[in-house]
Motif scaffolding. Structure first.
Motif, PDB file in Angstrom:
ATOM      1  N   THR A  10       0.842  -1.193   0.000  1.00 46.12           N
ATOM      2  CA  THR A  10       0.000   0.000   0.000  1.00 46.12           C
ATOM      3  C   THR A  10       0.877   1.244   0.000  1.00 46.12           C
ATOM      4  O   THR A  10       2.055   1.193   0.336  1.00 46.12           O
ATOM      5  CB  THR A  10      -0.917   0.042   1.245  1.00 46.12           C
ATOM      6  OG1 THR A  10      -0.107   0.077   2.415  1.00 46.12           O
ATOM      7  CG2 THR A  10      -1.847  -1.161   1.283  1.00 46.12           C
ATOM      8  N   SER A  11       0.274   2.367  -0.357  1.00 46.55           N
ATOM      9  CA  SER A  11       0.981   3.649  -0.343  1.00 46.55           C
ATOM     10  C   SER A  11       0.589   4.444   0.894  1.00 46.55           C
ATOM     11  O   SER A  11      -0.409   4.146   1.545  1.00 46.55           O
ATOM     12  CB  SER A  11       0.598   4.470  -1.578  1.00 46.55           C
ATOM     13  OG  SER A  11       1.051   3.846  -2.735  1.00 46.55           O
ATOM     14  N   HIS A  12       1.382   5.448   1.197  1.00 46.47           N
ATOM     15  CA  HIS A  12       1.073   6.404   2.259  1.00 46.47           C
ATOM     16  C   HIS A  12       1.374   7.780   1.687  1.00 46.47           C
ATOM     17  O   HIS A  12       2.384   7.959   1.001  1.00 46.47           O
ATOM     18  CB  HIS A  12       1.918   6.145   3.504  1.00 46.47           C
ATOM     19  CG  HIS A  12       1.496   6.968   4.679  1.00 46.47           C
ATOM     20  ND1 HIS A  12       1.875   8.277   4.827  1.00 46.47           N
ATOM     21  CD2 HIS A  12       0.716   6.663   5.745  1.00 46.47           C
ATOM     22  CE1 HIS A  12       1.354   8.752   5.944  1.00 46.47           C
ATOM     23  NE2 HIS A  12       0.646   7.792   6.514  1.00 46.47           N
ATOM     24  N   PRO A  13       0.508   8.769   1.947  1.00 43.28           N
ATOM     25  CA  PRO A  13       0.718  10.096   1.354  1.00 43.28           C
ATOM     26  C   PRO A  13       2.082  10.719   1.669  1.00 43.28           C
ATOM     27  O   PRO A  13       2.598  11.521   0.898  1.00 43.28           O
ATOM     28  CB  PRO A  13      -0.409  10.942   1.913  1.00 43.28           C
ATOM     29  CG  PRO A  13      -1.189  10.112   2.839  1.00 43.28           C
ATOM     30  CD  PRO A  13      -0.665   8.715   2.783  1.00 43.28           C
ATOM     31  N   LYS A  45      12.631  -3.267  -6.172  1.00 44.67           N
ATOM     32  CA  LYS A  45      13.135  -1.935  -6.517  1.00 44.67           C
ATOM     33  C   LYS A  45      12.042  -1.021  -7.069  1.00 44.67           C
ATOM     34  O   LYS A  45      11.862   0.103  -6.593  1.00 44.67           O
ATOM     35  CB  LYS A  45      14.272  -2.057  -7.522  1.00 44.67           C
ATOM     36  CG  LYS A  45      14.805  -0.741  -8.017  1.00 44.67           C
ATOM     37  CD  LYS A  45      15.936  -0.945  -9.004  1.00 44.67           C
ATOM     38  CE  LYS A  45      16.440   0.372  -9.539  1.00 44.67           C
ATOM     39  NZ  LYS A  45      17.608   0.201 -10.404  1.00 44.67           N
ATOM     40  N   THR A  46      11.299  -1.462  -8.049  1.00 44.52           N
ATOM     41  CA  THR A  46      10.273  -0.633  -8.686  1.00 44.52           C
ATOM     42  C   THR A  46       9.207  -0.206  -7.681  1.00 44.52           C
ATOM     43  O   THR A  46       8.818   0.962  -7.629  1.00 44.52           O
ATOM     44  CB  THR A  46       9.626  -1.393  -9.860  1.00 44.52           C
ATOM     45  OG1 THR A  46      10.661  -1.769 -10.772  1.00 44.52           O
ATOM     46  CG2 THR A  46       8.609  -0.533 -10.582  1.00 44.52           C
ATOM     47  N   LEU A  47       8.738  -1.142  -6.873  1.00 44.10           N
ATOM     48  CA  LEU A  47       7.706  -0.814  -5.881  1.00 44.10           C
ATOM     49  C   LEU A  47       8.239   0.096  -4.779  1.00 44.10           C
ATOM     50  O   LEU A  47       7.522   0.969  -4.289  1.00 44.10           O
ATOM     51  CB  LEU A  47       7.131  -2.090  -5.265  1.00 44.10           C
ATOM     52  CG  LEU A  47       6.163  -2.860  -6.156  1.00 44.10           C
ATOM     53  CD1 LEU A  47       5.823  -4.209  -5.535  1.00 44.10           C
ATOM     54  CD2 LEU A  47       4.902  -2.058  -6.396  1.00 44.10           C
ATOM     55  N   LEU A  48       9.486  -0.092  -4.380  1.00 45.11           N
ATOM     56  CA  LEU A  48      10.076   0.780  -3.355  1.00 45.11           C
ATOM     57  C   LEU A  48      10.119   2.226  -3.838  1.00 45.11           C
ATOM     58  O   LEU A  48       9.834   3.150  -3.073  1.00 45.11           O
ATOM     59  CB  LEU A  48      11.483   0.302  -2.984  1.00 45.11           C
ATOM     60  CG  LEU A  48      11.556  -0.995  -2.190  1.00 45.11           C
ATOM     61  CD1 LEU A  48      12.969  -1.548  -2.190  1.00 45.11           C
ATOM     62  CD2 LEU A  48      11.064  -0.779  -0.773  1.00 45.11           C
ATOM     63  N   ILE A  49      10.438   2.418  -5.097  1.00 47.45           N
ATOM     64  CA  ILE A  49      10.462   3.767  -5.664  1.00 47.45           C
ATOM     65  C   ILE A  49       9.040   4.299  -5.769  1.00 47.45           C
ATOM     66  O   ILE A  49       8.749   5.426  -5.375  1.00 47.45           O
ATOM     67  CB  ILE A  49      11.154   3.762  -7.041  1.00 47.45           C
ATOM     68  CG1 ILE A  49      12.634   3.432  -6.882  1.00 47.45           C
ATOM     69  CG2 ILE A  49      10.975   5.103  -7.742  1.00 47.45           C
ATOM     70  CD1 ILE A  49      13.343   3.122  -8.180  1.00 47.45           C
ATOM     71  N   GLU A  50       8.148   3.478  -6.284  1.00 45.43           N
ATOM     72  CA  GLU A  50       6.744   3.884  -6.475  1.00 45.43           C
ATOM     73  C   GLU A  50       6.081   4.263  -5.154  1.00 45.43           C
ATOM     74  O   GLU A  50       5.326   5.235  -5.088  1.00 45.43           O
ATOM     75  CB  GLU A  50       5.985   2.727  -7.121  1.00 45.43           C
ATOM     76  CG  GLU A  50       4.532   2.987  -7.390  1.00 45.43           C
ATOM     77  CD  GLU A  50       3.856   1.753  -7.954  1.00 45.43           C
ATOM     78  OE1 GLU A  50       2.833   1.333  -7.393  1.00 45.43           O
ATOM     79  OE2 GLU A  50       4.373   1.203  -8.953  1.00 45.43           O
ATOM     80  N   LYS A  51       6.366   3.529  -4.100  1.00 48.93           N
ATOM     81  CA  LYS A  51       5.755   3.783  -2.786  1.00 48.93           C
ATOM     82  C   LYS A  51       6.530   4.819  -1.978  1.00 48.93           C
ATOM     83  O   LYS A  51       6.191   5.107  -0.840  1.00 48.93           O
ATOM     84  CB  LYS A  51       5.650   2.489  -1.976  1.00 48.93           C
ATOM     85  CG  LYS A  51       4.920   1.362  -2.670  1.00 48.93           C
ATOM     86  CD  LYS A  51       3.491   1.711  -2.957  1.00 48.93           C
ATOM     87  CE  LYS A  51       2.817   0.528  -3.649  1.00 48.93           C
ATOM     88  NZ  LYS A  51       1.460   0.754  -3.996  1.00 48.93           N
ATOM     89  N   GLU A  52       7.589   5.389  -2.568  1.00 47.14           N
ATOM     90  CA  GLU A  52       8.412   6.424  -1.930  1.00 47.14           C
ATOM     91  C   GLU A  52       8.963   5.974  -0.573  1.00 47.14           C
ATOM     92  O   GLU A  52       8.869   6.669   0.436  1.00 47.14           O
ATOM     93  CB  GLU A  52       7.627   7.722  -1.787  1.00 47.14           C
ATOM     94  CG  GLU A  52       7.190   8.303  -3.120  1.00 47.14           C
ATOM     95  CD  GLU A  52       6.436   9.609  -2.973  1.00 47.14           C
ATOM     96  OE1 GLU A  52       6.760  10.394  -2.063  1.00 47.14           O
ATOM     97  OE2 GLU A  52       5.518   9.833  -3.782  1.00 47.14           O
ATOM     98  N   VAL A  53       9.578   4.807  -0.585  1.00 44.61           N
ATOM     99  CA  VAL A  53      10.156   4.249   0.639  1.00 44.61           C
ATOM    100  C   VAL A  53      11.561   4.812   0.839  1.00 44.61           C
ATOM    101  O   VAL A  53      12.408   4.737  -0.052  1.00 44.61           O
ATOM    102  CB  VAL A  53      10.211   2.708   0.569  1.00 44.61           C
ATOM    103  CG1 VAL A  53      10.875   2.133   1.810  1.00 44.61           C
ATOM    104  CG2 VAL A  53       8.809   2.129   0.397  1.00 44.61           C
TER     105      VAL A  53
END
Length: 82
Positions: A10-13, A45-53
């Motif tokens: 999931t994402s977080h603002p 990697k892609t999801l970590l960037i997308e979710k702004e981790v």
């Protein structure tokens, strides 16, 4: 399933934070531990960037000063967020 999988579902603002840490342990091979961590980060990697981790690392123990290990981790994290 592991923590990076759960973190990227999931994402977080405001983004998310992954803290990779550990104390100094006499019987833990830090180089081996980081190889597994890097493998998981590459996989997501892609999801970590997308979710702004944001990733913070602190680790001690045998081999914690292995220069090549830190260069690999630094290079990976630089590639991840550039």
């Amino acid at each position: 399933m592991h923590v990076v999988d759960l973190l990227t579902r999931t994402s977080h603002p405001e983004g998310k934070v992954l803290i990779i840490g550990g104390g100094i342990a006499n019987f833990t091979n830090v180089a081996a531990t980081f190889k597994g961590i890097i493998r998981a980060l590459k996989e997501f990697k892609t999801l970590l960037i997308e979710k702004e981790v944001k990733i913070y690392v602190r680790r001690g123990g045998p081999n914690y000063q292995v220069r090549s290990l830190w260069l690999v981790l630094l290079n990976f994290l630089t590639d991840l967020f550039s």
